[in-house]
Design an enzyme around this catalytic site. Sequence first.
Site, PDB file in Angstrom:
ATOM      1  N   ASN A 115       0.801  -1.227   0.000  1.00 50.28           N
ATOM      2  CA  ASN A 115       0.000   0.000   0.000  1.00 50.28           C
ATOM      3  C   ASN A 115       0.832   1.274   0.000  1.00 50.28           C
ATOM      4  OD1 ASN A 115      -1.638  -2.061   2.179  1.00 50.28           O
ATOM      5  ND2 ASN A 115      -2.666  -1.440   0.278  1.00 50.28           N
ATOM      6  N   ILE A 129       1.155   6.983   0.172  1.00 43.62           N
ATOM      7  CA  ILE A 129       0.447   6.022   1.018  1.00 43.62           C
ATOM      8  C   ILE A 129      -1.003   5.893   0.549  1.00 43.62           C
ATOM      9  CG2 ILE A 129      -0.267   5.456   3.378  1.00 43.62           C
ATOM     10  CD1 ILE A 129       1.991   7.300   4.351  1.00 43.62           C
ATOM     11  N   CYS A 130      -1.427   4.642   0.384  1.00 43.77           N
ATOM     12  CA  CYS A 130      -2.812   4.371   0.009  1.00 43.77           C
ATOM     13  C   CYS A 130      -3.524   3.711   1.187  1.00 43.77           C
ATOM     14  CB  CYS A 130      -2.869   3.462  -1.221  1.00 43.77           C
ATOM     15  SG  CYS A 130      -4.560   3.007  -1.693  1.00 43.77           S
ATOM     16  N   VAL A 131      -4.383   4.475   1.860  1.00 40.65           N
ATOM     17  CA  VAL A 131      -5.168   3.944   2.968  1.00 40.65           C
ATOM     18  C   VAL A 131      -6.507   4.657   2.952  1.00 40.65           C
ATOM     19  CG1 VAL A 131      -4.203   5.591   4.633  1.00 40.65           C
ATOM     20  CG2 VAL A 131      -5.175   3.448   5.454  1.00 40.65           C
ATOM     21  N   LEU A 164      -0.676  -0.238  -4.247  1.00 42.67           N
ATOM     22  CA  LEU A 164       0.001   0.745  -5.092  1.00 42.67           C
ATOM     23  C   LEU A 164       1.306   0.153  -5.620  1.00 42.67           C
ATOM     24  CD1 LEU A 164      -0.411   4.162  -3.206  1.00 42.67           C
ATOM     25  CD2 LEU A 164      -1.596   3.361  -5.248  1.00 42.67           C
TER      26      LEU A 164
END
Length: 253
Positions: free
Chosen positions: A86, A93-95, A128
């Site tokens: 992620n 950052i992918c959250v 990602l």
Amino acid sequence: MATNENLPPNVIKQLAKELKNLDESPPEGIKVGVNDDDFSTIYADVEGPAGTPYENGVFRMKLLLSHDFPHSPPKGFFLTKIFHPNIATNGEICVNTLKKDWNPSLGLRHVLIVVRCLLIEPFPESALNEQAGKMLLENYEEYARHARLYTGIHAKPKPKFKSGAISESTTALNVDQTNTEQKSTAAGAALTLPSPLAPSTTSTRGNGQEQPVAVAPTTDTGVSGSQKKEGGLAKVHADKKKIDARKKSLKRL
């Protein structure tokens, strides 16, 4: 560079309060850097959680706040290279907390905790970093090996206690104990203590008063007079028994 002037006064006031709280009481494994001149960029050092491939590493990250924060979520980036599904190769950052699940009432503490939890439980379905996501799903051991390799190369190691400090303390303690024992032994040698086997020089009468008792002198053989006296009495008793036995024999005749 963005400055506090780009943020509304009420947001600056709220951020100042949050940053002070984070500095005085940081979340577990997270240390926030406070810049009084620019609240729009928040830096934080995140410790890799124990039991994960990121353990023993410290990762630098940043949160970028837009001019309409908190209505819009901050953008998060890892500045330290990390192998994670992620987190993109450029550090983005992918959250969900920073996207569709964002709520203006959420504070910076909550965001930072969520990011650290991401290191514990990645979400490869929304990766990602496709390589890391695919590897995590198909071969966890290989994924963990890659993640540990990145951690060892790029992540700053966690601060440790001074090497040998415990051993040095223990050695010093042992030396102190040895010196104390040696001093005690030397002090004991300087004193003349009575032998535990020496005969008593006093006796007690019926009225409870103590009275000196003469002690038989010892000879060169090491046998005291009292011991000789006891031996003499034993010999007398033996001779008397022999005489009585002879008398009995004569009576039978």
